[in-house]
Design a protein around this motif. Structure first.
Motif, PDB file in Angstrom:
ATOM      1  N   LEU A 178       0.822  -1.225   0.000  1.00  9.60           N
ATOM      2  CA  LEU A 178       0.000   0.000   0.000  1.00  9.60           C
ATOM      3  C   LEU A 178       0.853   1.270   0.000  1.00  9.60           C
ATOM      4  O   LEU A 178       0.311   2.367  -0.137  1.00  9.60           O
ATOM      5  N   ASP A 179       2.166   1.108   0.189  1.00  9.23           N
ATOM      6  CA  ASP A 179       3.055   2.265   0.364  1.00  9.23           C
ATOM      7  C   ASP A 179       2.529   3.147   1.490  1.00  9.23           C
ATOM      8  O   ASP A 179       2.401   4.365   1.368  1.00  9.23           O
ATOM      9  N   ALA A 180       2.210   2.492   2.608  1.00  8.26           N
ATOM     10  CA  ALA A 180       1.601   3.175   3.754  1.00  8.26           C
ATOM     11  C   ALA A 180       2.520   3.088   4.963  1.00  8.26           C
ATOM     12  O   ALA A 180       3.430   2.251   5.023  1.00  8.26           O
ATOM     13  N   ASP A 181       2.256   3.933   5.927  1.00  3.63           N
ATOM     14  CA  ASP A 181       3.011   3.896   7.178  1.00  3.63           C
ATOM     15  C   ASP A 181       2.657   2.624   7.947  1.00  3.63           C
ATOM     16  O   ASP A 181       1.465   2.346   8.166  1.00  3.63           O
ATOM     17  N   PRO A 182       3.655   1.818   8.359  1.00  3.78           N
ATOM     18  CA  PRO A 182       3.351   0.566   9.063  1.00  3.78           C
ATOM     19  C   PRO A 182       2.495   0.761  10.309  1.00  3.78           C
ATOM     20  O   PRO A 182       1.620  -0.062  10.601  1.00  3.78           O
ATOM     21  N   ALA A 183       2.729   1.854  11.040  1.00  4.12           N
ATOM     22  CA  ALA A 183       1.948   2.099  12.249  1.00  4.12           C
ATOM     23  C   ALA A 183       0.485   2.351  11.905  1.00  4.12           C
ATOM     24  O   ALA A 183      -0.424   1.922  12.627  1.00  4.12           O
ATOM     25  N   GLU A 184       0.234   3.032  10.788  1.00  2.25           N
ATOM     26  CA  GLU A 184      -1.139   3.288  10.369  1.00  2.25           C
ATOM     27  C   GLU A 184      -1.833   1.981   9.986  1.00  2.25           C
ATOM     28  O   GLU A 184      -3.000   1.765  10.333  1.00  2.25           O
TER      29      GLU A 184
END
Length: 298
Positions: A178-184
């Protein structure tokens, strides 16, 4: 990402009984052909775990394509399977030139469900192999581990299969795709799974302490079975194998994932009762699946 999930169905045995699996046939061909493509000289056990799990979930015929250096050992460990040895890269993974191998193409194209990428090494090599192989076949596919690399590069990679595809990322892989922040992602796994399902047009299974399943049409399920003990090396290979076996039996991909996640979790629950909440091994999970299937289907 998508907004937080508030409409997810909580998976229970009762929910699954209202959504029964296709009835099994008598012969092995009637329960489908499963092919597992993956492995390496460093991680041959991942293929073993996934392949056995496919059979334990009721698939009828098993075929494996893996590195030449591990094929004989896997053939002995899996006497039920046809095992095809493939040329290796310098890293000990499958050489992407195998995409032109007629026997491999025939195996994958002739299977009812194919698990691709389990235990594979070398991201560039795996991506090259699948980018050449997958567009040639119409088989239902399950992508696991580095098998997700083509989707990371192009989220439309599996659109041509019209939903006949499954992604089984762990949380780290989910964030990468997702190319997202892991924490999110960890903060709302359900929303992340739903977003990937929407973008990829695949059914997605992801989880940590609890598991989430998202379908391309927006439906979502939450499964709290299994517990912390499933957070062990090889557990994801077992899940991917169960899902692939259920697809081969005739379940549609979303049904296979919802059932597979629950069978996987309940297998963990059984081992937790017998062994302890932590400390059971992924290799012990497949043998629990037939009994869990019988319990759920009663």
């Amino acid at each position: 990402m998508s907004p937080a999930v508030s409409d997810a169905v909580t998976v229970t045995s009762a929910v699954l009984r209202e959504w029964p699996l296709p009835p099994p046939g008598v012969g092995k061909e009637s329960r489908g052909r499963t092919v597992v493509v993956g492995g390496s000289v460093k991680t041959p056990g991942a293929v073993l775990l996934a392949a056995e799990s496919a059979l334990r979930s009721g698939a009828g015929k098993l075929q494996v394509a893996t590195t030449a250096g591990t094929a004989v050992a896997l053939g002995v460990a899996l006497p039920e399977a046809l095992v095809l040895g493939l040329p290796e890269t310098d890293e000990g993974g499958i050489d992407p030139v195998c995409a032109d191998d007629a026997e491999l193409t025939e195996l994958v194209g002739g299977a009812h469900a194919a698990l691709l990428g389990v235990g594979a090494v070398g991201e560039d090599s795996v991506r090259a192999l699948l980018e050449a192989l997958v567009p040639r076949v119409e088989t239902t596919v399950v992508l696991d581990a580095l098998g997700l690399a083509p989707v990371t590069a192009d989220v439309t990679f599996l659109h041509h299969l019209d939903g006949r595809a499954v992604l089984t990322p762990n949380l780290a892989e989910l964030a990468i795709v997702l190319d997202a922040d892991p924490a999110e992602v960890e903060g709302d796994v359900g929303a992340a799974a739903r977003e990937l399902a929407r973008r990829s047009r695949c059914t997605v299974a992801a989880g940590g302490g609890e598991s989430w399943v998202a379908a391309p049409d927006g439906r979502c399920w939450r499964d709290a079975s299994g517990g912390a003990g499933l957070g062990v090396s090889g557990s994801g290979d077992v899940l991917a194998g169960i899902v692939t076996g259920l697809c081969a039996r005739g379940a549609d991909p979303t049904q296979a994932v919802v059932w597979g996640v629950h069978l996987h979790g309940r297998a963990g629950d059984r081992l937790a009762s017998a062994v302890g909440r932590l400390g059971f091994l992924a290799r012990e999970l497949p043998a629990q699946v037939p009994a869990v299937l019988a319990e759920v289907e009663v």
